[in-house]
Scaffold this motif. Structure first.
Motif, PDB file in Angstrom:
ATOM      1  N   UNK A  56       0.828  -1.208   0.000  1.00  0.00           N
ATOM      2  CA  UNK A  56       0.000   0.000   0.000  1.00  0.00           C
ATOM      3  C   UNK A  56       0.863   1.258   0.000  1.00  0.00           C
ATOM      4  N   UNK A  57       1.916   1.244   0.777  1.00  0.00           N
ATOM      5  CA  UNK A  57       2.823   2.390   0.833  1.00  0.00           C
ATOM      6  C   UNK A  57       3.552   2.578  -0.504  1.00  0.00           C
ATOM      7  N   UNK A  58       4.003   1.494  -1.102  1.00  0.00           N
ATOM      8  CA  UNK A  58       4.671   1.562  -2.404  1.00  0.00           C
ATOM      9  C   UNK A  58       3.714   2.065  -3.478  1.00  0.00           C
ATOM     10  N   UNK A  59       2.478   1.608  -3.434  1.00  0.00           N
ATOM     11  CA  UNK A  59       1.473   2.034  -4.396  1.00  0.00           C
ATOM     12  C   UNK A  59       1.219   3.539  -4.286  1.00  0.00           C
ATOM     13  N   UNK A  60       1.110   4.030  -3.071  1.00  0.00           N
ATOM     14  CA  UNK A  60       0.908   5.465  -2.864  1.00  0.00           C
ATOM     15  C   UNK A  60       2.093   6.270  -3.392  1.00  0.00           C
ATOM     16  N   UNK A  61       3.297   5.777  -3.175  1.00  0.00           N
ATOM     17  CA  UNK A  61       4.492   6.453  -3.663  1.00  0.00           C
ATOM     18  C   UNK A  61       4.491   6.536  -5.187  1.00  0.00           C
ATOM     19  N   UNK A  62       4.109   5.459  -5.845  1.00  0.00           N
ATOM     20  CA  UNK A  62       4.039   5.440  -7.309  1.00  0.00           C
ATOM     21  C   UNK A  62       2.981   6.426  -7.802  1.00  0.00           C
ATOM     22  N   UNK A  63       1.822   6.455  -7.171  1.00  0.00           N
ATOM     23  CA  UNK A  63       0.741   7.361  -7.569  1.00  0.00           C
ATOM     24  C   UNK A  63       1.176   8.823  -7.402  1.00  0.00           C
ATOM     25  N   UNK A  64       1.802   9.155  -6.282  1.00  0.00           N
ATOM     26  CA  UNK A  64       2.252  10.525  -6.047  1.00  0.00           C
ATOM     27  C   UNK A  64       3.312  10.916  -7.067  1.00  0.00           C
ATOM     28  N   UNK A  65       4.238  10.027  -7.366  1.00  0.00           N
ATOM     29  CA  UNK A  65       5.286  10.309  -8.343  1.00  0.00           C
ATOM     30  C   UNK A  65       4.698  10.534  -9.728  1.00  0.00           C
TER      31      UNK A  65
END
Length: 87
Positions: free
Chosen positions: A4-13
């Motif tokens: 979930x944290x990795x997914x959020x990082x990808x979305x923000x990037x």
């Protein structure tokens, strides 16, 4: 939680890359061994954003400001660089 944290990082990037920004502000600070700081303030964007008072650059005798304009894809891109030394 890791996924979930990795997914959020990808979305923000991806959002940051694909949503155009009007203005870019960058502050660089170099600390010298004698305790002085050399500072660089860089603002880049259209004239409305660069010259408004949302992010004022420091001014005075110890500061040097350079303003330039370039045409990029038929739009004007302004850059304001301010440098100075602080003791």
């Amino acid at each position: 939680m890791g996924f979930e944290r990795s997914f959020r990082l990808v979305i923000v990037t991806l959002t940051a890359i694909y949503i155009p920004s009007c203005v870019e502000n960058l502050i660089t600070v170099h600390v010298h061994p004698d305790g002085q700081y050399s500072m660089l303030f860089r603002t880049k964007g259209d004239s409305t954003d660069v010259f408004d008072s949302d992010f004022p650059h420091p001014s005075g005798p110890e500061w040097s400001t350079h303003i330039s304009k370039e045409v990029n894809n038929e739009t004007d891109v302004w850059t304001m660089l301010t440098t100075g030394m602080i003791s």
